[in-house]
Design an enzyme around this catalytic site. Structure first.
Site, PDB file in Angstrom:
ATOM      1  CB  THR A  12     -18.664  42.059 -29.807  1.00 16.43           C
ATOM      2  OG1 THR A  12     -19.324  41.923 -31.062  1.00 16.43           O
ATOM      3  CG2 THR A  12     -19.048  43.376 -29.169  1.00 16.43           C
ATOM      4  CB  ILE A  13     -16.602  40.023 -25.671  1.00 11.60           C
ATOM      5  CG1 ILE A  13     -18.073  40.427 -25.490  1.00 11.60           C
ATOM      6  CG2 ILE A  13     -15.886  39.922 -24.322  1.00 11.60           C
ATOM      7  CD1 ILE A  13     -18.310  41.794 -24.873  1.00 11.60           C
ATOM      8  CB  CYS A 141     -23.290  43.402 -20.934  1.00 14.24           C
ATOM      9  SG  CYS A 141     -24.589  42.600 -21.894  1.00 14.24           S
ATOM     10  CG  ASN A 142     -28.438  43.239 -19.506  1.00 18.76           C
ATOM     11  OD1 ASN A 142     -28.620  44.456 -19.482  1.00 18.76           O
ATOM     12  ND2 ASN A 142     -28.725  42.502 -20.560  1.00 18.76           N
ATOM     13  CG  HIS A 192     -31.575  39.526 -17.215  1.00 15.54           C
ATOM     14  ND1 HIS A 192     -32.781  39.371 -17.862  1.00 15.54           N
ATOM     15  CD2 HIS A 192     -30.634  39.636 -18.171  1.00 15.54           C
ATOM     16  CE1 HIS A 192     -32.578  39.390 -19.173  1.00 15.54           C
ATOM     17  NE2 HIS A 192     -31.284  39.549 -19.387  1.00 15.54           N
ATOM     18  CG  HIS A 217     -28.284  46.099 -22.437  1.00 12.54           C
ATOM     19  ND1 HIS A 217     -28.975  45.473 -23.443  1.00 12.54           N
ATOM     20  CD2 HIS A 217     -27.126  45.397 -22.287  1.00 12.54           C
ATOM     21  CE1 HIS A 217     -28.268  44.430 -23.873  1.00 12.54           C
ATOM     22  NE2 HIS A 217     -27.133  44.375 -23.194  1.00 12.54           N
ATOM     23  CD  GLN A 298     -24.543  46.856 -26.417  1.00 12.53           C
ATOM     24  OE1 GLN A 298     -24.939  47.745 -25.658  1.00 12.53           O
ATOM     25  NE2 GLN A 298     -24.457  47.030 -27.718  1.00 12.53           N
TER      26      GLN A 298
END
Ligand code: NAD
Length: 334
Positions: A12-13, A141-142, A192, A217, A298
């Site tokens: 994905t990334i 990502c968060n 987080h 998210h 994300q």
């Protein structure tokens, strides 16, 4: 001279970072690694990207399928100045010894612990900390999403409490859930908050829930202010903050579904929404408290940070020059 970049872990990334690197005029994508000859490996090859086996142990799979690889990870490491490790979370720490032995700089992703690298990185918050470094971690990502907006109003913040509503799986992931449940992260505060503190010194606590969606998210952010700030001030600040966009419910942005449709309408590759989306109407000040709600794509918000991290590590540009260059190359709106 262009910096030569490899990507270890083309998921994905990794595939998005490989694409972003290929868009830079001061970088060259030398190759990517795959563990198996699946459709992603074939597509990469068709697009002219050299595909390497992620290690000696994976070569047999490619040979069996008659897929010619350009070599293995060690061959790739001989040809690059920097490797972006986008392998599954935790694997980067194991791979670090290989990169050290090869004398190659490395960018790690947010699934790694902070101590894998010399610095945890969000370009607009702490670009200079990565200048000349050998190992940099682009945060999750968060964490990237929280840091982008919070760093813009950092001087006004006494304390932050944020609730993270997390997507269950990425759209291409058919193994993870839940399909029909809300899963709280029962360790409160969640990890987080401390992760944001690896980038900016800020008083923050968070809690998190996983919900059955794949798109984005959402963060509900509540801030105790130490200096007065009006709603208009916050709107003005976010309007002038790179990689943050304001969206209005009144214009049809009722949910994450319309945000992703917007990215599709922009003809963004993989419907990437690199920018953090803040709902304008959600920005609200009640006395000494500020509230806002934001959404994070994300799969893509960390991608520009990988490009900027590489520029910082090779001292190729100062902060805003790099951010502007990356933004232009990816069509980031501001
Ligand atoms: P992914 O599972 O989509 O991709 C990982 C890729 O690495 C896969 O192609 C897998 O086959 C490959 N791989 C497996 N073992 C490997 C090995 N030994 N060597 C090299 N490659 C190997 O994962 P992802 O979502 O792209 O996550 C990568 C990193 O990015 C993680 O640290 C993750 O926490 C972080 N991250 C993920 C997201 C997200 O939402 N997907 C967002 C930000 C950061």
């Amino acid at each position: 001279m262009k910096v030569r970049v490899g990507v270890n872990g083309y998921g994905t990334i990794g595939k998005r970072v490989a694409y972003a690197v290929s868009r830079q005029d001061d970088m060259e994508l030398i190759g990517v690694t795959k563990t198996k000859p699946d459709f992603e490996a074939y597509l990469a090859k068709e697009m002219g990207i050299p595909v390497y086996a992620a290690g000696d142990g994976f070569i047999q799979r490619f040979e069996k399928a008659g897929f010619d690889v350009a070599g293995t990870l060690s061959d790739l490491l001989e040809k690059v100045d920097v490797i972006v490790d986008a392998s599954p979370g935790g694997m980067g720490a194991k791979n670090k010894a290989i990169y050290e032995k090869a004398g190659v700089k490395a960018v790690f992703e947010g699934g790694e612990k902070a101590n894998v690298a010399e610095v945890s990185f969000v370009a607009q918050a702490n670009y200079e900390k990565a200048l000349g470094k050998d190992y940099v971690r682009v945060v999750s990502c968060n964490t990237t999403g929280l840091t982008r907006t919070l760093s813009a109003i950092q001087e006004y913040i006494d304390y932050v409490y944020a609730v993270m509503i997390r997507r269950a799986a990425d759209p291409n992931d058919s193994k993870r859930g839940p399909v029909n449940a809300i899963v709280p992260t029962v360790e409160v505060p969640s990890h987080h908050g401390p992760d944001v503190q690896t980038v900016i010194p800020i008083n923050i606590e968070t809690s998190a829930f996983v919900v059955p969606t794949t798109l984005m998210h959402v963060h509900s952010v509540m801030i105790e202010l130490k200096k007065p700030l009006t709603e208009k001030d916050v709107v003005d600040i976010f309007e002038n903050t790179t990689r943050v966009l304001l969206f209005e419910k009144g214009r049809g942005f009722e949910s994450t579904a319309q945000l992703i449709e917007f990215a599709r309408d922009l003809h963004r590759e993989w419907n990437n929404l690199y920018e953090i989306a803040v709902w304008k109407e959600s920005i609200s000040v009640k006395g000494k408290r500020l509230f806002y709600i934001q959404a994070v794509h994300q799969e893509s918000d960390v991608v520009p940070e990988n490009v900027d991290a590489i520029r910082a590590m090779f001292e190729m540009a100062e902060r805003w020059e790099s951010i502007r260059k990356t933004n232009r190359s990816l069509g980031i709106l501001k």
